[in-house]
Structures are given as C-alpha cells and as structure tokens.
Design a protein around this motif. Structure first.
Motif, PDB file in Angstrom:
ATOM      1  N   ILE A  77      81.340  -2.799  72.926  1.00  6.21           N
ATOM      2  CA  ILE A  77      82.746  -2.936  73.347  1.00  6.21           C
ATOM      3  C   ILE A  77      83.638  -3.984  71.915  1.00  6.21           C
ATOM      4  O   ILE A  77      84.505  -3.247  72.459  1.00  6.21           O
ATOM      5  CB  ILE A  77      82.306  -5.111  73.785  1.00  6.21           C
ATOM      6  N   ASN A  78      83.220  -4.056  71.442  1.00  9.80           N
ATOM      7  CA  ASN A  78      84.035  -4.603  69.828  1.00  9.80           C
ATOM      8  C   ASN A  78      84.723  -3.397  68.838  1.00  9.80           C
ATOM      9  O   ASN A  78      85.596  -3.479  68.996  1.00  9.80           O
ATOM     10  CB  ASN A  78      82.453  -5.123  68.639  1.00  9.80           C
ATOM     11  N   LEU A  79      83.698  -2.089  69.348  1.00  8.07           N
ATOM     12  CA  LEU A  79      83.810  -0.844  68.646  1.00  8.07           C
ATOM     13  C   LEU A  79      85.322  -0.117  69.516  1.00  8.07           C
ATOM     14  O   LEU A  79      85.761   0.265  68.680  1.00  8.07           O
ATOM     15  CB  LEU A  79      82.417  -0.138  68.122  1.00  8.07           C
ATOM     16  N   ARG A  80      85.098  -0.239  71.113  1.00  9.94           N
ATOM     17  CA  ARG A  80      85.611   0.183  71.525  1.00  9.94           C
ATOM     18  C   ARG A  80      87.352  -0.115  71.766  1.00  9.94           C
ATOM     19  O   ARG A  80      87.937   0.522  71.398  1.00  9.94           O
ATOM     20  CB  ARG A  80      85.524   0.145  73.044  1.00  9.94           C
ATOM     21  N   ALA A  81      86.739  -1.479  71.512  1.00 16.77           N
ATOM     22  CA  ALA A  81      88.412  -2.525  71.413  1.00 16.77           C
ATOM     23  C   ALA A  81      89.144  -2.125  69.940  1.00 16.77           C
ATOM     24  O   ALA A  81      90.573  -2.405  70.329  1.00 16.77           O
ATOM     25  CB  ALA A  81      88.394  -3.739  71.047  1.00 16.77           C
ATOM     26  N   ARG A  82      88.280  -1.169  69.347  1.00 14.55           N
ATOM     27  CA  ARG A  82      88.835  -0.710  68.020  1.00 14.55           C
ATOM     28  C   ARG A  82      89.524  -0.133  68.245  1.00 14.55           C
ATOM     29  O   ARG A  82      89.676   1.168  67.032  1.00 14.55           O
ATOM     30  CB  ARG A  82      88.007  -1.619  66.919  1.00 14.55           C
ATOM     31  N   GLY A  83      89.202   0.894  68.691  1.00 14.76           N
ATOM     32  CA  GLY A  83      89.649   2.359  68.913  1.00 14.76           C
ATOM     33  C   GLY A  83      88.889   3.444  68.438  1.00 14.76           C
ATOM     34  O   GLY A  83      88.811   4.659  68.621  1.00 14.76           O
ATOM     35  N   TYR A  84      87.658   3.220  67.974  1.00 15.31           N
ATOM     36  CA  TYR A  84      86.511   4.057  67.880  1.00 15.31           C
ATOM     37  C   TYR A  84      85.869   4.074  69.834  1.00 15.31           C
ATOM     38  O   TYR A  84      85.344   3.934  70.490  1.00 15.31           O
ATOM     39  CB  TYR A  84      85.009   3.353  67.350  1.00 15.31           C
ATOM     40  N   GLU A  85      85.012   6.324  69.933  1.00 16.39           N
ATOM     41  CA  GLU A  85      84.492   6.434  70.376  1.00 16.39           C
ATOM     42  C   GLU A  85      82.949   5.772  69.874  1.00 16.39           C
ATOM     43  O   GLU A  85      82.809   6.734  69.028  1.00 16.39           O
ATOM     44  CB  GLU A  85      84.867   7.913  70.936  1.00 16.39           C
ATOM     45  N   VAL A  86      82.391   5.924  71.335  1.00 12.33           N
ATOM     46  CA  VAL A  86      81.047   5.027  70.726  1.00 12.33           C
ATOM     47  C   VAL A  86      79.947   5.466  71.938  1.00 12.33           C
ATOM     48  O   VAL A  86      80.150   6.344  73.416  1.00 12.33           O
ATOM     49  CB  VAL A  86      80.549   3.793  71.366  1.00 12.33           C
ATOM     50  N   GLU A  87      78.659   5.826  70.873  1.00 12.46           N
ATOM     51  CA  GLU A  87      77.904   6.786  71.537  1.00 12.46           C
ATOM     52  C   GLU A  87      76.368   5.974  71.391  1.00 12.46           C
ATOM     53  O   GLU A  87      76.575   5.420  70.662  1.00 12.46           O
ATOM     54  CB  GLU A  87      77.639   8.101  70.813  1.00 12.46           C
ATOM     55  N   VAL A  88      75.093   5.540  72.696  1.00  7.57           N
ATOM     56  CA  VAL A  88      74.266   4.818  71.931  1.00  7.57           C
ATOM     57  C   VAL A  88      73.256   5.735  72.265  1.00  7.57           C
ATOM     58  O   VAL A  88      72.978   6.321  73.184  1.00  7.57           O
ATOM     59  CB  VAL A  88      74.583   3.769  73.121  1.00  7.57           C
ATOM     60  N   ALA A  89      72.384   4.815  71.698  1.00  6.14           N
ATOM     61  CA  ALA A  89      71.101   5.415  71.923  1.00  6.14           C
ATOM     62  C   ALA A  89      69.933   4.294  71.579  1.00  6.14           C
ATOM     63  O   ALA A  89      70.183   3.626  70.282  1.00  6.14           O
ATOM     64  CB  ALA A  89      70.379   6.950  70.690  1.00  6.14           C
ATOM     65  N   SER A  90      69.654   4.441  72.667  1.00 11.07           N
ATOM     66  CA  SER A  90      67.844   3.185  72.352  1.00 11.07           C
ATOM     67  C   SER A  90      66.620   3.532  71.602  1.00 11.07           C
ATOM     68  O   SER A  90      65.571   2.337  71.547  1.00 11.07           O
ATOM     69  CB  SER A  90      67.588   2.101  73.855  1.00 11.07           C
ATOM     70  N   ASP A  91      66.521   4.871  70.905  1.00  9.96           N
ATOM     71  CA  ASP A  91      65.153   5.226  70.717  1.00  9.96           C
ATOM     72  C   ASP A  91      65.725   6.435  69.793  1.00  9.96           C
ATOM     73  O   ASP A  91      66.943   6.957  69.186  1.00  9.96           O
ATOM     74  CB  ASP A  91      64.072   5.867  71.491  1.00  9.96           C
TER      75      ASP A  91
END
Length: 225
Positions: free
Chosen positions: A19-33
């Motif tokens: 949420i916070n990275l996208r709010a600052r204009g970053y594109e976000v990828e996530v991984a849980s492992d």
C-alpha cells in the motif's frame, strides 16, 4: 516505473509495504517464499528487493546467495533476526542494507529511495549537497556558504568513502581497510575518534549527528536526506 519486490511470509507486512510503496509511485511485486521470489526475479528483474531472512522454504540467506550469483540488484534485508552474525553474513553476501523488524516505515522508504538512486545513477555524482554542505569528491573539498572546511587527509578519506556510498551502510572493517589498509580490522577506536572530529566540523549539531550516522556494532552511514 521503479519496481520493488517485497519478499516476506507475513501477509500483513506485504500488505502494508504494498500500500505504502504504491502510494509513492512504485510498482510492487510480492512473494511469500524464496522460490517464488527467485521466479519473479528471473521473469522480471526488479529495481530493488526487500528481503526477509525467515522464509518458509529457502532461507533468505540462500536467496541472497543465489541472487548474487547473477545479479547486483539492490537488496535491503528486512528481518526480525537482530543478531550481529546474521547482519554480518547478509552484508558479506552482498546485501546493500539491513533493517531490523519492527521497522520505522518512513526510514525504510528513505532507504528504498536511496537504493533506487544508486541503482539508476550507477555511480556517485562528483558534487553532493547535504545539510548546508557542498562536498566535492572530485576536488576533495568540503565547504559551507562558500567557506572551505579543512579536513585532514584521514578525515577526507573517511568522508569520501561514506559519501560515495551515501545512504548505504559501510561496515567498520571495510572502512578500516579502505582508509588504513589490511591489518587494522580491530582498530575501531580509530573510526570513533576521527568520526567525532568530522562531526564537529561538518554536522549542524555534532551532539545529534544527522549526516554521519553510526549503526551500532556494524558501521557508518552518510545520510544526505
């Protein structure tokens, strides 16, 4: 757009960072492992990676070791493992920074910004402005309001090394090697004495340094923010 890969097995942390990275204009990828993280890296190289060490499959250290076998993408370790040995191992393997949990969100975001600036520029600019100072690394000069501030040769070597790595932790042993050479790994008192002098000359408030920061037990950081 700058891509940040966040790797953590805690869904709440992934959600908060996303949420916070996208709010600052970053594109976000996530991984849980770890394996998912490496798959994402191979498919689409991010600009910065936020990496937890305590992952359910591949340990974060193993992920970092594999990453460094083929990429120098900036990696900020974000981990609850606060032991010095874990930090040293991660930094030795090529992590660019280490943030302990629980972390201050604004501080972490500032470190992401610093990492992306280094990644984009590829090299330090010859002139840096910070805290009212003008630091000219090409000319080996520091000034404030046009007035030259005299640094000894040793002080300048320390300042130059930290400024070249601005925003990034420089380990004590690396700084000692660069300034004094091999064989000085245990002489951390040298750094304390010279950093105190540097702060008296360059910090707006030497008693509360904001530019030349000590990371207790690890090293030092030049903070131009």
């Amino acid at each position: 757009m700058t891509i940040v890969l966040t790797v953590d097995d805690d869904p709440a942390i992934l959600r908060t960072l996303g949420i916070n990275l996208r709010a600052r204009g970053y594109e976000v990828e996530v991984a849980s492992d770890g394996r998912s993280a490496l798959e994402i890296v191979h498919e689409r190289m991010p600009d910065v990676i936020l990496l937890d060490l305590g992952l359910p499959d591949l340990d974060g250290i193993a992920v970092l070791r594999q990453l460094r076998s083929f990429s120098q993408v900036p990696v900020i370790v974000v981990s609850a493992r606060a032991e010095s040995d874990d930090k040293v191992e991660a930094l030795d393997l090529g992590a660019d920074d280490y943030v302990s949990k629980p972390f201050d969100l604004e501080e972490l975001l500032a470190r992401v910004r610093a990492a992306t600036r280094r990644s984009v520029s590829g090299a330090a600019e010859p002139v840096v402005q910070a805290g009212g100072l003008l630091i000219d690394t090409a000319d080996s000069r520091v000034s404030r309001d046009g007035q030259i501030i005299h640094l000894t040769p040793i002080e300048w070597k320390i300042v130059s090394a930290l400024v070249r790595n601005r925003g990034r932790l420089v380990r004590q042993v690396d700084l000692l090697h660069e300034v004094w050479g091999p064989g000085y790994e245990q002489e951390t008192n040298y750094l304390r004495v010279h950093l105190a002098s540097i702060r008296r000359k360059l910090e707006p408030d030497p008693g509360r340094p904001s530019l030349f920061i000590t990371e207790a037990g690890l090293g030092y950081r030049f903070n131009p923010e």
